[in-house]
Design a protein around this motif. Structure first.
Motif, PDB file in Angstrom:
ATOM      1  N   GLU A   1       2.482  -7.574   2.412  1.00  0.00           N
ATOM      2  CA  GLU A   1       1.534  -6.494   2.128  1.00  0.00           C
ATOM      3  C   GLU A   1       2.205  -5.343   1.384  1.00  0.00           C
ATOM      4  O   GLU A   1       1.631  -4.784   0.440  1.00  0.00           O
ATOM      5  CB  GLU A   1       0.920  -5.980   3.431  1.00  0.00           C
ATOM      6  N   LYS A   2       3.409  -4.992   1.793  1.00  0.00           N
ATOM      7  CA  LYS A   2       4.144  -3.918   1.120  1.00  0.00           C
ATOM      8  C   LYS A   2       4.441  -4.307  -0.330  1.00  0.00           C
ATOM      9  O   LYS A   2       4.411  -3.464  -1.231  1.00  0.00           O
ATOM     10  CB  LYS A   2       5.450  -3.619   1.865  1.00  0.00           C
ATOM     11  N   PHE A   3       4.727  -5.578  -0.559  1.00  0.00           N
ATOM     12  CA  PHE A   3       4.967  -6.053  -1.927  1.00  0.00           C
ATOM     13  C   PHE A   3       3.722  -5.854  -2.783  1.00  0.00           C
ATOM     14  O   PHE A   3       3.803  -5.355  -3.915  1.00  0.00           O
ATOM     15  CB  PHE A   3       5.367  -7.530  -1.919  1.00  0.00           C
ATOM     16  N   LEU A   4       2.567  -6.245  -2.260  1.00  0.00           N
ATOM     17  CA  LEU A   4       1.322  -6.115  -3.015  1.00  0.00           C
ATOM     18  C   LEU A   4       1.065  -4.664  -3.419  1.00  0.00           C
ATOM     19  O   LEU A   4       0.492  -4.392  -4.479  1.00  0.00           O
ATOM     20  CB  LEU A   4       0.149  -6.632  -2.197  1.00  0.00           C
ATOM     21  N   LEU A   5       1.500  -3.738  -2.585  1.00  0.00           N
ATOM     22  CA  LEU A   5       1.314  -2.308  -2.850  1.00  0.00           C
ATOM     23  C   LEU A   5       2.423  -1.726  -3.721  1.00  0.00           C
ATOM     24  O   LEU A   5       2.355  -0.562  -4.121  1.00  0.00           O
ATOM     25  CB  LEU A   5       1.261  -1.539  -1.527  1.00  0.00           C
ATOM     26  N   GLY A   6       3.456  -2.535  -3.999  1.00  0.00           N
ATOM     27  CA  GLY A   6       4.584  -2.025  -4.781  1.00  0.00           C
ATOM     28  C   GLY A   6       5.494  -1.119  -3.987  1.00  0.00           C
ATOM     29  O   GLY A   6       6.294  -0.370  -4.566  1.00  0.00           O
ATOM     30  N   LYS A   7       5.416  -1.182  -2.661  1.00  0.00           N
ATOM     31  CA  LYS A   7       6.269  -0.361  -1.797  1.00  0.00           C
ATOM     32  C   LYS A   7       7.559  -1.130  -1.489  1.00  0.00           C
ATOM     33  O   LYS A   7       7.828  -1.521  -0.349  1.00  0.00           O
ATOM     34  CB  LYS A   7       5.522   0.003  -0.504  1.00  0.00           C
ATOM     35  N   TYR A   8       8.358  -1.332  -2.510  1.00  0.00           N
ATOM     36  CA  TYR A   8       9.521  -2.214  -2.395  1.00  0.00           C
ATOM     37  C   TYR A   8      10.546  -1.723  -1.376  1.00  0.00           C
ATOM     38  O   TYR A   8      11.123  -2.511  -0.628  1.00  0.00           O
ATOM     39  CB  TYR A   8      10.173  -2.382  -3.765  1.00  0.00           C
ATOM     40  N   SER A   9      10.769  -0.415  -1.333  1.00  0.00           N
ATOM     41  CA  SER A   9      11.788   0.122  -0.428  1.00  0.00           C
ATOM     42  C   SER A   9      11.350   0.056   1.033  1.00  0.00           C
ATOM     43  O   SER A   9      12.163   0.295   1.931  1.00  0.00           O
ATOM     44  CB  SER A   9      12.127   1.570  -0.802  1.00  0.00           C
TER      45      SER A   9
ATOM     46  N   GLU B   1       8.823   4.631  -6.110  1.00  0.00           N
ATOM     47  CA  GLU B   1       9.578   3.386  -6.005  1.00  0.00           C
ATOM     48  C   GLU B   1      10.283   3.204  -7.343  1.00  0.00           C
ATOM     49  O   GLU B   1       9.872   3.774  -8.354  1.00  0.00           O
ATOM     50  CB  GLU B   1       8.642   2.212  -5.713  1.00  0.00           C
ATOM     51  N   TYR B   2      11.320   2.401  -7.364  1.00  0.00           N
ATOM     52  CA  TYR B   2      12.123   2.284  -8.579  1.00  0.00           C
ATOM     53  C   TYR B   2      11.788   1.045  -9.412  1.00  0.00           C
ATOM     54  O   TYR B   2      12.618   0.502 -10.141  1.00  0.00           O
ATOM     55  CB  TYR B   2      13.609   2.310  -8.230  1.00  0.00           C
ATOM     56  N   ASP B   3      10.559   0.595  -9.300  1.00  0.00           N
ATOM     57  CA  ASP B   3      10.020  -0.427 -10.189  1.00  0.00           C
ATOM     58  C   ASP B   3       8.509  -0.267 -10.167  1.00  0.00           C
ATOM     59  O   ASP B   3       7.939   0.309  -9.236  1.00  0.00           O
ATOM     60  CB  ASP B   3      10.418  -1.836  -9.729  1.00  0.00           C
ATOM     61  N   LEU B   4       7.843  -0.779 -11.197  1.00  0.00           N
ATOM     62  CA  LEU B   4       6.387  -0.721 -11.253  1.00  0.00           C
ATOM     63  C   LEU B   4       5.785  -1.686 -10.234  1.00  0.00           C
ATOM     64  O   LEU B   4       6.418  -2.679  -9.870  1.00  0.00           O
ATOM     65  CB  LEU B   4       5.906  -1.081 -12.663  1.00  0.00           C
ATOM     66  N   PRO B   5       4.571  -1.421  -9.775  1.00  0.00           N
ATOM     67  CA  PRO B   5       3.919  -2.350  -8.847  1.00  0.00           C
ATOM     68  C   PRO B   5       3.661  -3.697  -9.519  1.00  0.00           C
ATOM     69  O   PRO B   5       3.586  -3.783 -10.749  1.00  0.00           O
ATOM     70  CB  PRO B   5       2.599  -1.646  -8.516  1.00  0.00           C
TER      71      PRO B   5
END
Length: 205
Positions: free
Chosen positions: A126-134, A191-195
Motif C-alpha cells: 500500500e505504501k508503494f502504491l502511494l509512493g511513500k517509499y521511505s 520522498e526522493y522518487d516520483l510515485p
C-alpha cells in the motif's frame, strides 16, 4: 507542486533485457520474505519485466489483489524455466500463470507468472502504491532485502540518503522544468522518487 499527470508511454518490453520500473526497484525485493529458495530459482529464469497488474485481467478475481506479475522469456534456458514452473506451482504464494501474447497462445515465448505479495507485508504494498517509499520497510528489512550493490540506489531512496535527494532534484528538473532548492526539503515531506504510475507498472496499458 503536483507531480501527477505526466505523459508516459507503456512498458517498453524488449526481448533480451529486463525493463526497470519502480516495482523492480522497491517492491520486488520484498519477495525475499519467502526465503532464499524463491530468489535462487527465480534468478535462473530470464525476466523481461515486473509489474503490479495486467489490464487484460480487469474484471477478474485477480483485480485488486496484492500481486506481483513477472513476465519471463521461456525460450531462454527453457529447461530451467520448466523446472521453475514445476516448483513454483506448488508454493502457497503461487496465484496463476498464462501466455502473455494471447494471440499467439501457446506459441508465445513470453509467459506471465503471478505471485501473491507476502500477506503480512500488505502495508508495504500500500505504501508503494502511494509512493511513500521511505515508509515501506523497517531498517532491518532494508538491510536484509536491499543488501546487494545493485540495489544501492533503491536503498538510498528508502533511507532518504542525500545522494538520492540530489538525483531526485535532477529528476524533477528534467521532468517538470522546476528547480527544487535545499529549503524545499526542510519539512521532510518529500520522498526522493516520483510515485509509481500505471503506464510503467501495469502491463497492457
Amino acid at each position: 507542486m503536483v507531480l501527477s499527470n505526466v505523459a508516459k508511454e507503456g512498458m517498453d518490453i524488449q526481448i533480451g533485457k529486463l525493463y526497470i520500473n519502480r516495482t523492480v526497484k522497491y517492491l520486488v525485493p520484498g519477495l525475499s520474505f519467502y526465503g532464499p529458495t524463491l530468489k535462487t530459482k527465480l534468478n535462473l529464469v530470464f525476466k523481461l519485466a515486473f509489474g503490479i497488474h495486467d489490464t487484460l485481467l480487469e474484471g477478474t478475481h485477480l483485480e485488486g489483489q496484492k500481486n506481483i506479475f513477472i513476465l519471463v522469456d521461456k525460450l531462454v534456458r527453457p529447461e530451467l524455466f520448466q523446472n521453475f514452473m514445476d516448483w513454483v506451482k506448488h508454493q502457497e504464494y503461487f496465484v496463476t500463470d498464462y501466455s502473455y501474447d494471447a494471440i499467439m497462445e501457446a506459441h508465445s515465448r513470453k509467459h506471465m507468472i503471478v505471485l501473491a505479495y507476502p500477506p503480512v507485508m500488505g502495508d508495504v504494498y500500500e505504501k508503494f502504491l502511494l509512493g511513500k517509499y521511505s515508509k515501506m520497510y523497517t531498517k532491518k528489512e532494508i538491510t536484509s532485502y536491499f543488501a546487494e550493490e545493485s540495489k544501492l540506489e533503491s536503498r538510498q531512496v528508502l533511507m532518504k540518503i542525500v545522494h538520492a535527494r540530489q538525483r531526485f532534484i535532477s529528476l524533477i528538473k528534467s521532468t517538470f522544468g522546476t528547480q527544487l532548492e535545499e529549503q524545499d526539503f526542510l519539512l521532510d515531506s518529500w520522498e526522493y522518487d516520483l510515485p509509481p504510475n500505471q503506464e510503467e507498472e501495469f502491463f497492457n496499458t
